[in-house]
Design a protein around this motif. Structure first.
Motif, PDB file in Angstrom:
ATOM      1  N   HIS A   1       1.776   0.222  -3.489  1.00  0.00           N
ATOM      2  CA  HIS A   1       0.456   0.607  -3.997  1.00  0.00           C
ATOM      3  C   HIS A   1      -0.581  -0.055  -3.071  1.00  0.00           C
ATOM      4  O   HIS A   1      -0.210  -0.765  -2.130  1.00  0.00           O
ATOM      5  CB  HIS A   1       0.258   0.094  -5.427  1.00  0.00           C
ATOM      6  CG  HIS A   1       1.367   0.475  -6.366  1.00  0.00           C
ATOM      7  ND1 HIS A   1       1.666   1.774  -6.670  1.00  0.00           N
ATOM      8  CD2 HIS A   1       2.266  -0.287  -7.059  1.00  0.00           C
ATOM      9  CE1 HIS A   1       2.683   1.823  -7.517  1.00  0.00           C
ATOM     10  NE2 HIS A   1       3.082   0.572  -7.762  1.00  0.00           N
ATOM     11  N   PHE A   2      -1.855   0.179  -3.342  1.00  0.00           N
ATOM     12  CA  PHE A   2      -2.912  -0.502  -2.586  1.00  0.00           C
ATOM     13  C   PHE A   2      -3.943  -0.960  -3.616  1.00  0.00           C
ATOM     14  O   PHE A   2      -4.709  -0.162  -4.152  1.00  0.00           O
ATOM     15  CB  PHE A   2      -3.537   0.463  -1.565  1.00  0.00           C
ATOM     16  CG  PHE A   2      -4.461  -0.215  -0.598  1.00  0.00           C
ATOM     17  CD1 PHE A   2      -3.986  -0.785   0.570  1.00  0.00           C
ATOM     18  CD2 PHE A   2      -5.829  -0.301  -0.867  1.00  0.00           C
ATOM     19  CE1 PHE A   2      -4.835  -1.415   1.474  1.00  0.00           C
ATOM     20  CE2 PHE A   2      -6.688  -0.924   0.019  1.00  0.00           C
ATOM     21  CZ  PHE A   2      -6.193  -1.479   1.185  1.00  0.00           C
TER      22      PHE A   2
ATOM     23  N   LEU B   1     -11.738   0.648  -3.537  1.00  0.00           N
ATOM     24  CA  LEU B   1     -10.822   1.794  -3.500  1.00  0.00           C
ATOM     25  C   LEU B   1      -9.388   1.293  -3.667  1.00  0.00           C
ATOM     26  O   LEU B   1      -8.912   0.472  -2.863  1.00  0.00           O
ATOM     27  CB  LEU B   1     -10.944   2.553  -2.170  1.00  0.00           C
ATOM     28  CG  LEU B   1      -9.924   3.686  -1.944  1.00  0.00           C
ATOM     29  CD1 LEU B   1     -10.032   4.758  -3.024  1.00  0.00           C
ATOM     30  CD2 LEU B   1     -10.132   4.323  -0.569  1.00  0.00           C
ATOM     31  N   ASN B   2      -8.732   1.758  -4.695  1.00  0.00           N
ATOM     32  CA  ASN B   2      -7.344   1.365  -4.973  1.00  0.00           C
ATOM     33  C   ASN B   2      -6.478   2.615  -5.034  1.00  0.00           C
ATOM     34  O   ASN B   2      -6.944   3.673  -5.465  1.00  0.00           O
ATOM     35  CB  ASN B   2      -7.262   0.639  -6.325  1.00  0.00           C
ATOM     36  CG  ASN B   2      -8.223  -0.524  -6.390  1.00  0.00           C
ATOM     37  OD1 ASN B   2      -7.930  -1.618  -5.940  1.00  0.00           O
ATOM     38  ND2 ASN B   2      -9.424  -0.272  -6.908  1.00  0.00           N
ATOM     39  N   VAL B   3      -5.232   2.470  -4.596  1.00  0.00           N
ATOM     40  CA  VAL B   3      -4.292   3.593  -4.659  1.00  0.00           C
ATOM     41  C   VAL B   3      -3.095   3.151  -5.493  1.00  0.00           C
ATOM     42  O   VAL B   3      -2.447   2.143  -5.176  1.00  0.00           O
ATOM     43  CB  VAL B   3      -3.821   4.012  -3.255  1.00  0.00           C
ATOM     44  CG1 VAL B   3      -2.856   5.200  -3.354  1.00  0.00           C
ATOM     45  CG2 VAL B   3      -5.005   4.368  -2.366  1.00  0.00           C
ATOM     46  N   VAL B   4      -2.831   3.895  -6.547  1.00  0.00           N
ATOM     47  CA  VAL B   4      -1.681   3.601  -7.398  1.00  0.00           C
ATOM     48  C   VAL B   4      -0.739   4.795  -7.317  1.00  0.00           C
ATOM     49  O   VAL B   4      -1.127   5.915  -7.633  1.00  0.00           O
ATOM     50  CB  VAL B   4      -2.124   3.385  -8.863  1.00  0.00           C
ATOM     51  CG1 VAL B   4      -0.920   3.109  -9.736  1.00  0.00           C
ATOM     52  CG2 VAL B   4      -3.098   2.243  -8.956  1.00  0.00           C
TER      53      VAL B   4
ATOM     54  N   VAL C   1       0.526  -3.600  -2.205  1.00  0.00           N
ATOM     55  CA  VAL C   1       1.203  -4.348  -3.277  1.00  0.00           C
ATOM     56  C   VAL C   1       2.501  -3.628  -3.614  1.00  0.00           C
ATOM     57  O   VAL C   1       2.497  -2.409  -3.850  1.00  0.00           O
ATOM     58  CB  VAL C   1       0.298  -4.399  -4.544  1.00  0.00           C
ATOM     59  CG1 VAL C   1       1.019  -5.079  -5.685  1.00  0.00           C
ATOM     60  CG2 VAL C   1      -1.019  -5.098  -4.241  1.00  0.00           C
ATOM     61  N   LYS C   2       3.594  -4.363  -3.626  1.00  0.00           N
ATOM     62  CA  LYS C   2       4.904  -3.738  -3.919  1.00  0.00           C
ATOM     63  C   LYS C   2       4.975  -3.238  -5.365  1.00  0.00           C
ATOM     64  O   LYS C   2       4.362  -3.838  -6.256  1.00  0.00           O
ATOM     65  CB  LYS C   2       6.020  -4.779  -3.720  1.00  0.00           C
ATOM     66  CG  LYS C   2       6.379  -5.009  -2.256  1.00  0.00           C
ATOM     67  CD  LYS C   2       7.499  -6.015  -2.153  1.00  0.00           C
ATOM     68  CE  LYS C   2       8.829  -5.330  -2.344  1.00  0.00           C
ATOM     69  NZ  LYS C   2       9.817  -5.620  -1.340  1.00  0.00           N
TER      70      LYS C   2
END
Ligand code: NAD
Length: 498
Positions: free
Chosen positions: A6-7, A199-202, A13-14
């Motif tokens: 993820h980000f 900005l986050n990526v899940v 992030v793992k």
């Protein structure tokens, strides 16, 4: 095989849920990655990071925010080559088409760099003696985007570009089938100067989506994908009080009038019907020629063009299109072709047995062409999303107009004609959100809005253009008077100008 992440909070992030999806390289059919599927706690971590970062981001002001986006555009242009290769590798489309995917996303980010102007409010001086009124646009806070596999760069940028420009913080849940480019885009945003957490990526599936829809700190969700999922997400998000816009599937018709330029129409049909293996929400999947002579001529010209399509690996610069996205999707598209034959449509070109030498395990399929497709058939009513074009013959212009208008989807539609009167009448009357006149894929440029009608769209505001700013902001209206402007004493009736 690489393990993706993820980000969250500005770094990779793992995955912590223990659940993974397999990511494939469609051109070889090989599994190339493990995609983590987020649990609720990981979505919550992304939302908390976003909520913590958002106040400082909005306080930076629109011009500083726009500068980050401008720098991001430069960085994506710098990395265009490797990004397009990664996109093609995960999705299957050709590298040239992957570049277009990235470029059409960047154009919306370019539009969003005008946010200082776009967010300006209104002001009325002296609306009544001593009384001024003004309005302002403020960001919503934390917003989210849930995006499909078929444009893994463009649609995430359509969402996070305007949202972030307006001062929101963003949680992106891209398709689990090709999440590599969205992760890279988030890293490039950090390199461009975006504060961590904005900005986050899940990565994930329904579990992550439901966690986004149920999270009280997520104020709005923009979705793009298939209609059943769009309807579900719209209903659940709206019931939770969120602002929602959910764009769904399509069955885009192209009307060919007897006076159309046949060369132009056939070129348009092969590009718009089979480009990207038909995996575009604006692909033409039904062509409705008007009159038997038009239909016969069109079909005669189409057959050799469909038989002659060049299908190749994504890396082949001469290929017209590459493989489909997954084996499951390939099987689904082939099953639709089988169904069409059973329903009585005439299969003029059958590409189901196509094999590419050296890539025998890739998810390839040749172009298919059906004639005599009727409105009651499932291959007409349902979205196939593959390299399959249906000819639905019509006797008159009125019948063709009604055919396109009565379909439950209403995303894009096109008419090919030399007759200005017919074109004007069609553009005015047809029941679809985006109309092309001698343009087969009428995707508006970034400063117009994009959105379908009927079951192609759930919500009120389109994406792109001024609607994107409206969707990602809320309006506040201020009515102000200073002591020198107060003329009356206490009043117990509603103030009016009478
Ligand atoms: P999809 O609906 O399967 O998936 C879209 C997103 O929703 C993905 O992020 C996926 O993880 C998630 N999702 C899937 N099933 C879910 C479920 N049951 N509950 C919650 N979330 C779920 O769509 P896709 O196959 O990735 O994309 C192709 C579809 O997208 C086509 O129907 C195409 O027409 C449509 N599309 C529409 C537009 C538009 O603007 N109207 C643009 C591009 C694609």
């Amino acid at each position: 095989m690489i393990e993706l992440t993820h980000f969250i909070g500005g770094r990779r992030v793992k995955g912590a849920s223990g659940r993974f999806a397999e990511g494939f390289e469609p051109m070889t059919g090989e599994a190339i990655s493990r995609v983590p599927l987020a649990a609720k706690a990981e979505v919550r971590a992304a939302v908390e990071n976003a909520a913590a970062a958002q106040p400082a981001w909005v306080a930076a002001g629109p011009q500083r925010r726009a500068r980050v986006l401008t720098k991001f555009i430069d960085l994506v242009a710098r990395d265009m080559g490797p990004l397009a290769e990664l996109l093609a590798r995960e999705h299957g489309k050709t590298i040239a088409d992957a570049r277009g995917d990235i470029q059409r996303g960047l154009e919306v980010v370019e539009f969003a760099t005008g946010v200082a102007h776009l967010m300006k409010g209104e002001f009325t001086d002296a609306a009544a003696p001593g009384l001024d009124i003004y309005s302002m646009r403020q960001p919503l806070g934390v917003v989210a985007g849930i995006t499909p596999f078929n444009f893994p760069a463009m649609i995430p940028m359509w969402k996070f570009g305007p949202a972030i420009a307006c001062g929101n913080a963003f949680v992106l849940k891209p398709s689990e089938r090709d999440p590599g480019v969205p992760l890279r885009l988030a890293e490039l945003m950090i390199e461009a100067g975006l504060p961590a957490g904005v900005l986050n990526v899940v990565n994930g599936d329904k579990e992550a989506v439901d966690a986004i829809l149920d999270d009280p700190d997520v104020k709005a969700v923009g979705f793009v994908g298939s209609t059943p999922v769009a309807a579900y997400i719209y209903t659940r998000g709206a019931a939770a009080g969120k602002r929602m816009q959910c764009f769904g599937g399509s069955k885009n018709h192209m009307i060919v009038m007897p006076d159309a330029d046949m060369n132009q129409a056939v070129d348009a049909l092969v590009g718009a019907g089979y480009g990207s293996a038909g995996e575009r929400c604006m692909a033409i999947s039904v062509v409705a020629p008007v009159g038997e002579a038009t239909a016969n001529e069109l079909v005669k010209r189409l057959i050799p063009r469909v038989e002659g399509l060049k299908i190749g690996p994504s890396t082949d610069a001469t290929a017209d299109y590459g493989p489909l996205v997954t084996k499951a999707h390939l099987d689904k598209v082939k099953a639709y072709v089988e169904l069409g034959v059973k329903e009585g449509a005439k299969l003029l070109v059958d590409g189901r047995d196509f094999k590419l030498q050296g890539y025998e395990n890739g998810f390839y399929m040749g172009g298919c062409l059906f004639d005599d497709v009727k409105p009651h058939m499932r291959i007409y009513r349902e979205e196939i999303f593959g390299p399959v074009l249906s000819v639905a013959r019509t006797a008159t212009y009125a019948e063709a107009l009604a055919l396109a208008s009565n379909h439950e989807y209403g995303n894009g539609v096109a008419i090919f004609t030399r007759d200005g009167d017919a074109a004007r009448d069609f553009a005015s009357k047809v029941q679809a959100g985006m109309v092309g006149i001698n343009v087969p894929i009428p995707v508006p440029l970034a400063y117009y809005t994009f959105g379908g009608w009927k079951r192609s769209m759930f919500g009120d505001l389109n994406q792109l253009g001024p609607d994107a700013v409206r969707f990602y902001t809320k309006t506040k209206t201020v009515t102000s008077r200073w002591p020198s402007g107060v003329k009356d004493g206490a009043s117990f009736v509603i103030p009016t100008l009478s």
